[in-house]
Each structure stands twice: as structure tokens, then as C-alpha cells.
Design an enzyme around this catalytic site. Structure first.
Site, short mmCIF file in Angstrom:
data_model
loop_
_atom_site.label_atom_id
_atom_site.label_comp_id
_atom_site.label_asym_id
_atom_site.label_seq_id
_atom_site.Cartn_x
_atom_site.Cartn_y
_atom_site.Cartn_z
N ASP A 1 6.55 6.16 6.14
CA ASP A 1 6.55 7.45 6.80
C ASP A 1 7.99 7.90 7.11
O ASP A 1 8.37 9.05 6.90
CB ASP A 1 5.72 7.31 8.09
CG ASP A 1 5.48 8.64 8.75
OD1 ASP A 1 4.84 9.50 8.11
OD2 ASP A 1 5.94 8.82 9.90
N LYS B 1 10.39 11.13 5.66
CA LYS B 1 11.16 12.08 6.48
C LYS B 1 12.61 12.10 6.04
O LYS B 1 13.23 13.16 5.94
CB LYS B 1 11.07 11.69 7.95
CG LYS B 1 9.67 11.84 8.51
CD LYS B 1 9.58 11.30 9.93
CE LYS B 1 8.15 11.32 10.42
NZ LYS B 1 7.96 10.56 11.62
#
Ligand code: ADP
Ligand code: ASP
Ligand code: MG
Length: 815
Positions: A678, A682
Site C-alpha cells: 500500500d 502511494k
């Protein structure tokens, strides 16, 4: 003295006729007004249908019965039994006559324009006979007047031209000897020299009123209808259309010519010549002042007065070398069309004179084509002229207003509103008077176009954003709550209205063109929703073809991503908190941005990085203002922050992870956070926004977990593995503590390279003091060199993420 004209809906039912009587009671004073009535609502259309049916040998008896019943019901409702007979008898005679005429048409299978006019005339005759009888209960001096005898025209059946002088004399003479009576005059119908019935064109009762008004120098010509006057747009298309207090005759003429059906365009001429004001009023809202059309109408502050549209239009395009520099070519073309009574609604010619495009009613298109083929046979054969083609399925949108003349930028505003909403313009014409600009567009786009243009010009009204939302999990739900709470504020301070038009989760979907009530959406979705089908959801969203549309993806799923391009290419903005799209292949990321730019819509994803924190926006602003990013350092996993901030004392690592999961700080599967994926997404999105064409494989991730944990097959396994490896985590914790350091999982972008590493930092590091589940990002740039620009705050959670999505939606509304 006033002329009061009541349209079809005002004589359409017992209830409306009672309202009409109340209006007359107020208006009858010293001087009697003259009342002009249309046929009962819908009757003219039914008569036309019967005539066509008779011609083609189809049955018309049911329709005849329907008209009869319509009138008889009103008579029975509004007249006492004893007074009904004379009027029922009179009407019965009319219906018998009508039946005879239709029978002849049926037998001959032939319907001339003359016969058609005769058939149509019964609509106005029946309604006037009926209403004048009903009126006798209140006004004993009520009489029925066959207006056909007093308005004299040429023999152009269907659209007769009035002999003004003769007509005015006849009307004046008639009025002189009937002043003491309350006259109920048939609208729409007239007669030629031979006394045959002619008509003044559809909607012509308005014109009848103006003809009478001009002949008698009336004080006012009142047009009573079913809306609050002339509105800024057709209220059936634009819900926010509002009533215009005043218009000049020219403005009213242009608006009605281009489709504002509320008044028939020729009505304006007699009134204009005699300087008689026309007032359009609502029979069903008597106290509303309505619209005044008059000389010296007050200039308004609005740049345009109204938007009107013609639903169905066909265009013909003529092009070829034979036209260039040939004086008289267009003269020949248009006099041919006018001679043969083809009404040309709009003309545009290219400046090279190489082509002329003109618009006609679809019913005239083939006729025009045949006429041109004959007239220009030689040119066509010699290929100096291309054979013209008819294009159907088009509409005209026109903006109208005298202020346009003095205000630059009007057409820019028109075209950018259309462009932003993906409306393709086929042809443009600006009246030389500069009172109107008209555009031809696809009929499928008309409603969207009129709404978009209405929003663009009446910006002091609320602009409406139509949103379609995927995902009803934590974020989706919270967004709806926030929207609902914030509606009144938005309406007041931002001139913005956000309407949820569609919602879907993985099980159900529900779309409603009237919008979805945010207090009951959950029940409605559950009870009235269809089985979810993402492709179908998108198709229906596109088919609604609404202006200012936003597609909101509140999921974390792969499925919606494949539709983003299609959505953007349909001129619908995309707001997404779903990171998957932007962090997949670089080409796709670029394609989204290009599609948005090309189609003039927005693609916003602020919540892809740091939830609601202004990170993407800050980076964009830095870049746009010419700053250069030297490096970015960030902690962008709220989950990992929370875990490290609480991994203290004698607590075990897996216990803290469990706690984070229980508090809702992790993805449903905590491995998605802890494996760094994750975070990687980003960082990748940030790097791409900073201008680097990187792929997932370019991000170097140092895992914070031992290999066995990463290999776990299930969440339960994962917890077991963490417990087994407790010593590994313990070592990290103790080593950090020993050196007065803390554990931090830090992403870095420098020289176009992205890495994510597990570090131990001391109190000299800006990330040392991070608490809770906060995110932090520090930008070092040419301008922020000595001390970095830092954004810090809660970077996870439904409340802040939904708020970020909300802000993105509002930002779409600001364009
Ligand atoms: P009537 O039967 O009273 O003559 P019409 O049906 O001919 O009424 O005209 C009124 C209708 O015109 C309204 O009900 C409305 O739907 C339509 N209309 C279209 N454009 C406009 C506009 N700009 N302003 C008001 N009404 C409009
Ligand atoms: N009844 C006629 C029509 O429907 C005239 C009118 O309503 O003005 O066209
Ligand atoms: Mg009308």
C-alpha cells in the site's frame, strides 16, 4: 380593454375551466375583456391523428368518442342538469359534421390541407361553444364568436397569412355592435376569400389574441397558460429554469422562434407595431406576475435572457466548387425553398463560400432534397456541386438576449460549457442582430447541453453536480453523511448543489434521474436496487447524459479501474480514493490524465496519498509554480505508524497489529499494509506526479517483516507467523530503545529513485515525533531547501478520507 387568451391546458378540464371563470370574474369590470380560447388540451393533436388515420384507412372512431367524452364530462361537471341540453345538442351537431368529413376522407383516402384545416377547426369551435355556455351562469351576456369569419387570410392552408387591413375592419365593426357582450372567440382559425376555413399555424391562438388586440388597440394582451410566464429555458428540460419578469418583443420572438413553445412567434408582430404589452400568466398561479413583453423592457443584469431549443431538426449541407464566388447561388437556393414553402430555420455558410448548411424541420427535409436535386440538376451532373445529404437526429440550442450585443465572452462561455460536457457542435449561427447564437447538436445531447448552458450563464443560481458513487463501505457511507450534513452550507456559500444520481456496491445498484434521497439511500438501494453490474451502471450513467457529472470510486477494488478511461472519454469527471488505477502501469496513469485533459473534465485522486491531507495538491501547486522537487521523504502508512508508535514496553508485535486491526486502522487484510504494498503504491503515485515515469518494479522495498510472515497463506497464518517471529521484532524494538531511537518505515524519492526502508531515527529527525496513526511528508525543493515543507496529520480513517473525496468533488464543481 384587455384580450385574455387561454391555452389548451387552461380549458383542459373542469377544474381549469373553473379557475378560468375566477380569473374572468376579476377581469370583467366597466369594460368587458375579449376572451380567446384554444381547443381543449390535446384535442388538436387528436384531430390531426384522426385525419391521418382516415386518410390511411385506419379506424378513428375511438378517438372521436374520446374527444366527445372529454367535452361532455366537463359540461356535466360544470353545468346544472337543466342547462346542459342546448350545449350538448350543439356539440353533438359538431361531432356529427366532423364524422361526416372524416368519413369522406376515409372513403377517398385523400386529405388536402384545406380539409385538414376544416377538421382542426372543430377543436376551437367545440371548446368555445362549451365554455361560453358554462360562463353564462356568471355572465349572462356571454356569447360564442366564430373567429374564423373575422380573420381573413390568403389560401395558404395550415399556415395562412393574414390580410391585416380587412381583418381589422371586420373585427372593429363586429366589436362596435357587440361591446356590451362578453365575447368568447375561437383562436387559431380564420378563413380565406372564399370563406373556407384556414388556420394560423400550430399554437396560433396566441396570434389570434394579438390580432384582436391590435385591431381594437387593447391595453394588454394576456396569454394565460400553465407555467409562470416565459422561463429561462423549457421547464420540462431544465428543472431550475425561472420566470423572466420582462422581455423585449425581439427577445420573445427569438426565444419562441427557437422553440419556447409558450408563445407563438408571429404573436409578437401585431403587438409590437401597436406597442401593446403582452403578458404571459399562469392560470394555475394567478397571483404570480408572469412575464411582460413590451417596449422599453428593463435591461437585466443577466448576460442572456434565455435558452431555447428545437427538439428535432434535420440539416442539409451543400458544398462544391460551383458555389465559390458565384453571386446569386444562395439567392437561388433560398428563394427556391421559400417559394416551395420549406421553412429554413437556420443557415450557416463557411467563409470560403465552399459550403452552406441549413436546417429544416424533419418533415421538410426530403422535400428540400428533391427540390435541390431538380433545381441544380446541371451543377450536380457536372460535379460542381456535391449531392447533398440529409442528416437527421439533430437539435438546435439557442441563447437569446439583447445584452449579448454589448457583452464580450458570451460565445466563449457557451462553447466552453458545451465542450466541458462533451457536446459536439455540428454547426453554429449567430444572428447578425447579435440577439441570438444558435448551435446544432446531436439530439441525444440536447437535455445535457441545455442544462450545462443554463448552469454556465446563471451562475448566481446553484450549480448542480450529478454524482454516481461506487462503494458503500466505510468511506462511501461516511461521504453520504457528510454530503447530507453539508448540503445547506454548500447551497448558501458555494452556489453548489450535489445530487447523488446513482449508487452501487458489489451486490446492488440503484440509479434515479430525480436524484437519491440521502436520508433513505440504504433502504432504497436494498429494496429497489437491481443486481449490481458495473458495466450496466456505467452505461446507464452515460445514458442519462447529464451535465456536470462526476463518477466517484470509493472502492479498493480492481474492477472499476477498467472503466475509468471510458468514463473520462464520455466527459464525466472521476474522483477516486482507489489507488489501484494510478499505481498500476505507468501508461494507464498517463492515459487517465490525457483523457481528462482532452475531454475537459477532472481526474482527482487526492485521497490516494495520505487520505484527506493536502499532499497531491501541494505537490501539484509546487510543480505548477515552477518549483523543482529535490527529494520527498514520507511516512504514508497510518497503520504502520500506529503499530510502531504503540510497539513499546513489553507488548508483542502481533498484539499491536491485532489492536490496530480491531481499531479499524488496517485494511481488512492487515498483510496489505504490513507487506509495504500500500505504501509502495502511494510512493509510486507521488513519484509519477513529481514527473518520473516509474513502474512498481522500480520501487525498492525493504520488508519490515521476516520472510515467513510474508509467505503466510491466510490472515490467521500471518498472525501465527508474527507470533513465532516475536524475537525478531523484539530485537528491533530493543535495539532502537537502547539508542534512544524509534522505528520508522520511511519512503524516499530522490534523483528519480524510490525506496522504502525500515529505519531507526533519533530526535534530530523530523519524523521522530510522529504520533498515533499520523502521516508525514516532507518536500525538499529549490524553494524549500533550508527547511522542508512538511504536511502532517491523520492519514487514515473513513472520516478524513471521505472528507478528502468530498473536497475533490467540490473542486470539480469549481471549474
Ligand atoms: P398553451 O396550451 O397554454 O398554449 P403551450 O403548451 O402552447 O400552452 O405552451 C406552454 C408550454 O411551453 C409550457 O407548459 C412549457 O412546457 C413549454 N415551454 C417551452 N419553453 C418554455 C419557456 N422558455 N418558458 C415557458 N414555457 C416553455
Ligand atoms: N389548438 C391549436 C394548437 O394546438 C392552437 C393553439 O393551441 O394555440 O395548435
Ligand atoms: Mg400555445
Amino acid at each position: 380593454m384587455n384580450i385574455l387568451k387561454f391555452g389548451g391546458t387552461s380549458v383542459g378540464s373542469a377544474q381549469s375551466i373553473s379557475a378560468l371563470m375566477d380569473i374572468l370574474k376579476k377581469e370583467t369590470g366597466v369594460e368587458n375583456p375579449i376572451v380567446v380560447l384554444s381547443a381543449m388540451g390535446g384535442v388538436t393533436n387528436t384531430l390531426l391523428l384522426m385525419a391521418e388515420n382516415a386518410r390511411s384507412g385506419a379506424d378513428y372512431a375511438d378517438q372521436l368518442k374520446e374527444i366527445e367524452t372529454k367535452h361532455f364530462e366537463v359540461i356535466r361537471a360544470l353545468l346544472p342538469a337543466g342547462a346542459q341540453n342546448p350545449v350538448l345538442t350543439k356539440l353533438k351537431i359538431y361531432f356529427n359534421e366532423l364524422e361526416d368529413i372524416l368519413q369522406s376522407v376515409y372513403t377517398l383516402r385523400e386529405l388536402s390541407l384545406q380539409t385538414k384545416d376544416l377538421i382542426l377547426s372543430y377543436g376551437e369551435r367545440c371548446s368555445n361553444v362549451m365554455v361560453s355556455h358554462i360562463a353564462r351562469q356568471y355572465f349572462a351576456n356571454s356569447v360564442y364568436v366564430d373567429g374564423a369569419e373575422l380573420i381573413k387570410t390568403d389560401g395558404n392552408f395550415g399556415q395562412a397569412k393574414v390580410n391585416t387591413q380587412l381583418t381589422e375592419t371586420l373585427i372593429r365593426d363586429f366589436y362596435e355592435s357587440n361591446k356590451d357582450k362578453l365575447l368568447f372567440v375561437t383562436g387559431f382559425i380564420s378563413s380565406n376569400e372564399d370563406g373556407r376555413v384556414t388556420t394560423l399555424g400550430r399554437g396560433g391562438s396566441d396570434y389570434t389574441a394579438a390580432i384582436w388586440g391590435a385591431a381594437l388597440n387593447a391595453e394588454e394582451i394576456q396569454i394565460w397558460t400553465d407555467v409562470d410566464g416565459m422561463l429561462t429555458a423549457d421547464p420540462r428540460i431544465v428543472k431550475k429554469a425561472f420566470s423572466l419578469p420582462e422581455l423585449s418583443y425581439i427577445e420573445a420572438m427569438e426565444l419562441s422562434y427557437f422553440g419556447a413553445k409558450v408563445i407563438y412567434p408571429p404573436t409578437m408582430t401585431p403587438a409590437f407595431l401597436k406597442k401593446i404589452p403582452i403578458v404571459i400568466k399562469n392560470t394555475f398561479n394567478v397571483d404570480f406576475p408572469g412575464t411582460y413583453i413590451k417596449h422599453g423592457a428593463q435591461a437585466s443584469s443577466l448576460p442572456i435572457k434565455g435558452i431555447s431549443s428545437i427538439d428535432e431538426i434535420s440539416i442539409l449541407n451543400l458544398s462544391g466548387s460551383g458555389m465559390v464566388g458565384k453571386a446569386g447561388f444562395s439567392g437561388r437556393l433560398f428563394s427556391l425553398l421559400s417559394r416551395e414553402q420549406v421553412n429554413v430555420v437556420l443557415i450557416t455558410q463557411s467563409s470560403s463560400e465552399h459550403s452552406i448548411t441549413f436546417a429544416v424541420k424533419p418533415t421538410d427535409a426530403l422535400k428540400a432534397l428533391a427540390l435541390i436535386s431538380k433545381e441544380f440538376e446541371l451543377e450536380l451532373q457536372a460535379r460542381k456541386l456535391e449531392y447533398p445529404e440529409v442528416e437527421n437526429g439533430l437539435s438546435i440550442l439557442a441563447i437569446v438576449g439583447e445584452n449579448m450585443k454589448r457583452t464580450p465572452g458570451i460565445s466563449g462561455r457557451l462553447f466552453s460549457a458545451l465542450g466541458r460536457n462533451g457536446v459536439n457542435i455540428r454547426a453554429i449561427a449567430q444572428g447578425s442582430s447579435e440577439y441570438n447564437i444558435s448551435v446544432i447538436l446531436s439530439r441525444a445531447d440536447l437535455s445535457k447541453a441545455v442544462n450545462a448552458v443554463h448552469d454556465a450563464f446563471y451562475s448566481d443560481l446553484k450549480k448542480t453536480l450529478n454524482i454516481f458513487c461506487l462503494g458503500t463501505g466505510n468511506i462511501g457511507k461516511t461521504l453520504f453523511q457528510q454530503l447530507q450534513n453539508q448540503m445547506p452550507f454548500l447551497a448558501k456559500n458555494n452556489d453548489l448543489q450535489v445530487k447523488v444520481m446513482g449508487v452501487s456496491n458489489t451486490r446492488k445498484m440503484y440509479l434515479n434521474p430525480d436524484g437519491i434521497d440521502l436520508t433513505t439511500w440504504e433502504n432504497v438501494l436494498e429494496e429497489q436496487g437491481d443486481k449490481a453490474d458495473l458495466g450496466e451502471f456505467i452505461k446507464q450513467m452515460k445514458n442519462m447524459n447529464l451535465a456536470n457529472c462526476v463518477f466517484v470510486d470509493n472502492t479498493a477494488s480492481h474492477n472499476p479501474i477498467q472503466f475509468y478511461l471510458d468514463v473520462l472519454q464520455s466527459s464525466i469527471s472521476v474522483v477516486t480514493c482507489n489507488k489501484i488505477g494510478n499505481s498500476a502501469e505507468y501508461d494507464q496513469y498517463v492515459a487517465f490524465k490525457e483523457a481528462a485533459r482532452k475531454h475537459g473534465v477532472e481526474f482527482y485522486y487526492e485521497t490516494n496519498v495520505g487520505a484527506g491531507l493536502p499532499i497531491i495538491r501541494t505537490l501539484k501547486d509546487l510543480m505548477l509554480s515552477g518549483d523543482r522537487i529535490a527529494s520527498i521523504e514520507a511516512i504514508l502508512s497510518g497503520t504502520i505508524s500506529y503499530i510502531f508508535n504503540n510497539f513499546k514496553g513489553d507488548r508483542l508485535f502481533h498484539e499491536v497489529v491485532k489492536e490496530a486491526q480491531d481499531l479499524g486502522y488496517t485494511e481488512p487484510d492487515p498483510r496489505d499494509d504490513l507487506n509495504g504494498k500500500d505504501f509502495m503504491r502511494k510512493m509510486l503515485i507521488l513519484a509519477r506526479d513529481a514527473g518520473y515515469a516509474l513502474e512498481e518494479k522500480d520501487v525498492a522495498i525493504e520488508s519490515m517483516l521476516p520472510a515467513a510472515c510474508l509467505a503466510a497463506n491466510s490472515v490467521a497464518d500471518f498472525y501465527q507467523e508474527m507470533e513465532k517471529n516475536a524475537a525478531h521484532f523484539e530485537n528491533l524494538k530493543q535495539e532502537a530503545a537502547k539508542n534512544n531511537k524509534v522505528l520508522r518505515y520511511i519512503g524516499k524519492l530522490e534523483d528519480g529513485k524510490v525506496s522504502i526502508t525500515l529505519q531507526m531515527v533519533d530526535d534530530s529527525h523530523p519524523f521522530y515525533m510522529l504520533s498515533g496513526s499520523d502521516n508525514i511528508i516532507s518536500f525538499i525543493t529549490d524553494r524549500y531547501k533550508e527547511r522542508p515543507l512538511v504536511v502532517k496529520g491523520p492519514g487514515a480513517g473513513a472520516e478524513v478520507t471521505a472528507a478528502g473525496v468530498f473536497a475533490d468533488i467540490i473542486n470539480v464543481g469549481k471549474r
